[in-house]
Design a protein around this motif. Structure first.
Motif, PDB file in Angstrom:
ATOM      1  N   LYS A  79      -6.000   3.288   3.513  1.00  0.00           N
ATOM      2  CA  LYS A  79      -5.050   3.958   4.404  1.00  0.00           C
ATOM      3  C   LYS A  79      -3.852   4.490   3.612  1.00  0.00           C
ATOM      4  N   MET A  80      -3.332   3.674   2.701  1.00  0.00           N
ATOM      5  CA  MET A  80      -2.172   4.071   1.908  1.00  0.00           C
ATOM      6  C   MET A  80      -2.483   5.322   1.089  1.00  0.00           C
ATOM      7  N   GLU A  81      -3.639   5.343   0.453  1.00  0.00           N
ATOM      8  CA  GLU A  81      -4.015   6.487  -0.377  1.00  0.00           C
ATOM      9  C   GLU A  81      -4.273   7.725   0.485  1.00  0.00           C
ATOM     10  N   ARG A  82      -4.900   7.539   1.644  1.00  0.00           N
ATOM     11  CA  ARG A  82      -5.166   8.674   2.543  1.00  0.00           C
ATOM     12  C   ARG A  82      -3.860   9.327   2.997  1.00  0.00           C
ATOM     13  N   ILE A  83      -2.900   8.499   3.379  1.00  0.00           N
ATOM     14  CA  ILE A  83      -1.591   9.017   3.821  1.00  0.00           C
ATOM     15  C   ILE A  83      -0.866   9.676   2.658  1.00  0.00           C
ATOM     16  N   LYS A  84      -0.976   9.042   1.480  1.00  0.00           N
ATOM     17  CA  LYS A  84      -0.343   9.592   0.279  1.00  0.00           C
ATOM     18  C   LYS A  84      -0.856  11.005  -0.012  1.00  0.00           C
ATOM     19  N   GLN A  85      -2.169  11.230   0.229  1.00  0.00           N
ATOM     20  CA  GLN A  85      -2.783  12.542  -0.006  1.00  0.00           C
ATOM     21  C   GLN A  85      -2.667  13.471   1.209  1.00  0.00           C
ATOM     22  N   ASN A  86      -1.969  12.967   2.246  1.00  0.00           N
ATOM     23  CA  ASN A  86      -1.747  13.772   3.454  1.00  0.00           C
ATOM     24  C   ASN A  86      -3.060  14.249   4.091  1.00  0.00           C
ATOM     25  N   LYS A  87      -4.010  13.320   4.203  1.00  0.00           N
ATOM     26  CA  LYS A  87      -5.303  13.638   4.788  1.00  0.00           C
ATOM     27  C   LYS A  87      -5.522  12.855   6.080  1.00  0.00           C
ATOM     28  N   GLY A  88      -6.148  13.492   7.041  1.00  0.00           N
ATOM     29  CA  GLY A  88      -6.443  12.833   8.302  1.00  0.00           C
ATOM     30  C   GLY A  88      -7.707  12.003   8.200  1.00  0.00           C
ATOM     31  N   LEU A 143     -11.609  10.270  -1.661  1.00  0.00           N
ATOM     32  CA  LEU A 143     -10.187  10.350  -2.010  1.00  0.00           C
ATOM     33  C   LEU A 143      -9.969  10.462  -3.523  1.00  0.00           C
ATOM     34  N   GLY A 144     -11.064  10.489  -4.267  1.00  0.00           N
ATOM     35  CA  GLY A 144     -10.953  10.664  -5.715  1.00  0.00           C
ATOM     36  C   GLY A 144     -10.570   9.416  -6.466  1.00  0.00           C
ATOM     37  N   ILE A 145     -10.817   8.246  -5.885  1.00  0.00           N
ATOM     38  CA  ILE A 145     -10.489   6.978  -6.547  1.00  0.00           C
ATOM     39  C   ILE A 145     -11.685   6.048  -6.445  1.00  0.00           C
ATOM     40  N   SER A 146     -11.660   4.962  -7.210  1.00  0.00           N
ATOM     41  CA  SER A 146     -12.742   3.985  -7.134  1.00  0.00           C
ATOM     42  C   SER A 146     -12.151   2.588  -6.965  1.00  0.00           C
ATOM     43  N   TYR A 147     -12.825   1.762  -6.182  1.00  0.00           N
ATOM     44  CA  TYR A 147     -12.381   0.395  -5.925  1.00  0.00           C
ATOM     45  C   TYR A 147     -13.124  -0.541  -6.871  1.00  0.00           C
ATOM     46  N   LEU A 164       8.838  -1.303  -4.205  1.00  0.00           N
ATOM     47  CA  LEU A 164       9.024  -1.942  -2.892  1.00  0.00           C
ATOM     48  C   LEU A 164       8.416  -1.154  -1.731  1.00  0.00           C
ATOM     49  N   PRO A 165       8.634   0.184  -1.668  1.00  0.00           N
ATOM     50  CA  PRO A 165       8.027   0.930  -0.549  1.00  0.00           C
ATOM     51  C   PRO A 165       6.506   0.829  -0.552  1.00  0.00           C
ATOM     52  N   GLN A 166       5.921   0.885  -1.740  1.00  0.00           N
ATOM     53  CA  GLN A 166       4.472   0.807  -1.880  1.00  0.00           C
ATOM     54  C   GLN A 166       3.949  -0.557  -1.422  1.00  0.00           C
ATOM     55  N   ILE A 167       4.640  -1.627  -1.826  1.00  0.00           N
ATOM     56  CA  ILE A 167       4.239  -2.971  -1.408  1.00  0.00           C
ATOM     57  C   ILE A 167       4.406  -3.123   0.101  1.00  0.00           C
ATOM     58  N   GLY A 168       5.507  -2.578   0.619  1.00  0.00           N
ATOM     59  CA  GLY A 168       5.785  -2.685   2.043  1.00  0.00           C
ATOM     60  C   GLY A 168       4.671  -2.132   2.911  1.00  0.00           C
ATOM     61  N   ARG A 169       4.005  -1.093   2.407  1.00  0.00           N
ATOM     62  CA  ARG A 169       2.909  -0.487   3.180  1.00  0.00           C
ATOM     63  C   ARG A 169       1.662  -1.378   3.203  1.00  0.00           C
ATOM     64  N   LEU A 170       1.668  -2.427   2.378  1.00  0.00           N
ATOM     65  CA  LEU A 170       0.526  -3.339   2.325  1.00  0.00           C
ATOM     66  C   LEU A 170       0.837  -4.692   2.972  1.00  0.00           C
ATOM     67  N   LYS A 171       1.925  -4.777   3.719  1.00  0.00           N
ATOM     68  CA  LYS A 171       2.350  -6.053   4.298  1.00  0.00           C
ATOM     69  C   LYS A 171       1.274  -6.697   5.157  1.00  0.00           C
ATOM     70  N   GLU A 172       0.548  -5.869   5.911  1.00  0.00           N
ATOM     71  CA  GLU A 172      -0.480  -6.406   6.795  1.00  0.00           C
ATOM     72  C   GLU A 172      -1.609  -7.073   6.020  1.00  0.00           C
ATOM     73  N   ALA A 173      -1.775  -6.691   4.766  1.00  0.00           N
ATOM     74  CA  ALA A 173      -2.860  -7.236   3.946  1.00  0.00           C
ATOM     75  C   ALA A 173      -2.417  -8.428   3.109  1.00  0.00           C
ATOM     76  N   MET A 174      -1.165  -8.834   3.232  1.00  0.00           N
ATOM     77  CA  MET A 174      -0.640  -9.902   2.377  1.00  0.00           C
ATOM     78  C   MET A 174      -0.999 -11.288   2.889  1.00  0.00           C
TER      79      MET A 174
END
Length: 403
Positions: free
Chosen positions: A13-22, A58-62, A124-134
């Motif tokens: 989700k973070m990467e999708r929003i970062k790339q401004n994609k729906g 999204l052009g990335i690999s997990y 901090l902003p980047q970590i904050g977007r992952l709060k639900e996964a912490m």
């Protein structure tokens, strides 16, 4: 749900929003948008092939290689072990940094971002977007990273108390002491003594044992309680002086010097401040400022003005200073002027200084100025303000003495 899948979805989700994609754009031909939404919120355990395709879109690999993940886990564990004992983390951090892009898209993404935050990276902003996964532990570290972000010190204390119960080691207890200190709850620091000392001794953690005595001594120093300040600081000095943590010594000497100046024991104050200055690698505003005050209040104006010139040069060289530092500098400059206590501009400056200290710093700074603030109020016939200020100071002192 599996915590790994929660991280996978949050990163996606973070990467999708970062790339401004729906969602439709990302999942077209792979899965339906509603299923992608569930993946992003960590409410399903998706098939690895679907995850792979979504990340590739999204052009990335997990990172899923078990051997690689095992190496990351070991490196991250080593880092936190060193952190908890205040040991050098530079080497292990450098090793992890080489795998930055892989770590950012792995099950260890949150831990890695927390480590980067501890090392001073603006994440901090980047970590904050992952709060639900912490996890609960990760949230504790995140809260500690957010120390300066709090506008309500009482809320910070409540959050840090919860975080301390989760991590429950001497490192966590010192973070809580720090929150108490900036909230002005000095009795709470004293109440932490048995718990913190016992934990540090059980861990064999010399640094955080010394750090507890530093905070406890600082609590007494803020109120000019000389005997208890010296007892606690001497314990800290004895623990640190033959170790690799001598960088803490200038802070100890500075606090002792500042306290002696407030007690009008200028000779002792200068002795400790000069010790602090000698050990500091760079010129420190607060040390030079207290030296200036010590000289000025003894009537040694030339020495005091020389310190103020050094501060001015420090401001110019660094081209940045806080509002508090500048107001403290201005106040010291005005103390050099004859009849400054009768000057209405001095009173305006003090009012500004009080507000900034209450907003941005801790009670010890306010207590340092208590006597001169009351004198200025009385000289300018603002007796009600003088009384209110004295009552504010006294209420905290009483709490300190009735812990």
């Amino acid at each position: 749900m599996d915590s790994e899948y929660t991280v996978i979805g949050a990163l996606l989700k973070m990467e999708r929003i970062k790339q401004n994609k729906g969602q439709k754009e990302v999942c077209y031909g792979i899965c339906v948008p509603s299923y992608l939404s569930k993946i992003e919120h960590g409410t399903v355990n998706p098939d690895n092939e679907i995850i792979k395709q979504l990340y590739e879109r999204l052009g990335i690999s997990y990172e899923i290689d078990k051997k690689v993940l095992s190496e990351y886990r070991e490196g991250i564990s080593r880092y936190f072990h060193l952190l908890h004992y205040h040991m050098d983390t530079e080497e292990v951090y450098a090793e992890l940094l080489e795998a930055d892009s892989q770590l950012l898209y792995s099950a260890f993404a949150v831990d890695w971002l927390i480590i980067k935050g501890i090392e001073g990276e603006p994440v901090l902003p980047q970590i904050g977007r992952l709060k639900e996964a912490m996890s609960a532990e990760q949230k504790a570290y995140y809260l500690w990273l957010c120390f300066k972000e709090y506008t309500d010190s009482a809320q910070r204390v409540l959050d840090y108390e919860k975080a301390c119960t989760i991590i429950n080691n001497s490192f966590a207890m010192i973070q809580l002491c720090r929150a108490y200190f900036y909230h002005g709850d000095y009795p709470a620091i004293h109440r932490m003594e048995n718990r913190t000392v016992a934990a540090a001794l059980e861990e064999g953690n010399t640094y955080y044992l010394a750090e507890y005595y530093f905070f406890n001594g600082s609590a007494y120093a803020c109120l000019d309680m000389e005997e208890m300040m010296i007892a606690n600081y001497n314990r800290s000095i004895c623990l640190l002086q033959n170790t690799g943590w001598k960088e803490r010594m200038p802070d100890l000497y500075y606090n002792m010097g500042a306290s002696y100046i407030a007690l009008k024991k200028y000779k002792l104050g200068l002795e400790y401040l000069l010790k602090a200055q000698e050990l500091q690698k760079e010129s420190e505003f607060f040390t030079i400022h207290k030296l200036a005050i010590a000289y000025i209040r003894q009537g040694k104006m030339e020495e005091g003005r020389d310190c103020l010139r050094r501060i001015k040069k420090l401001f110019l060289d660094e081209k940045a200073y806080t509002e508090l530092e500048y107001l403290m500098y201005e106040e010291a400059c005005m103390e050099c002027e004859k009849g400054f206590l009768d000057n209405p501009e001095y009173m305006k400056l003090l009012d500004k200084l009080i507000k900034v200290i209450e907003k941005d710093s801790h009670f010890g700074f306010l207590y340092f100025y208590k006597e001169i603030i009351v004198k200025a109020y009385e000289r300018q016939r603002k007796y009600k303000k003088a009384l209110e200020f004295e009552q504010k100071i006294s209420s905290i002192v009483i709490k300190m003495n009735t812990k």
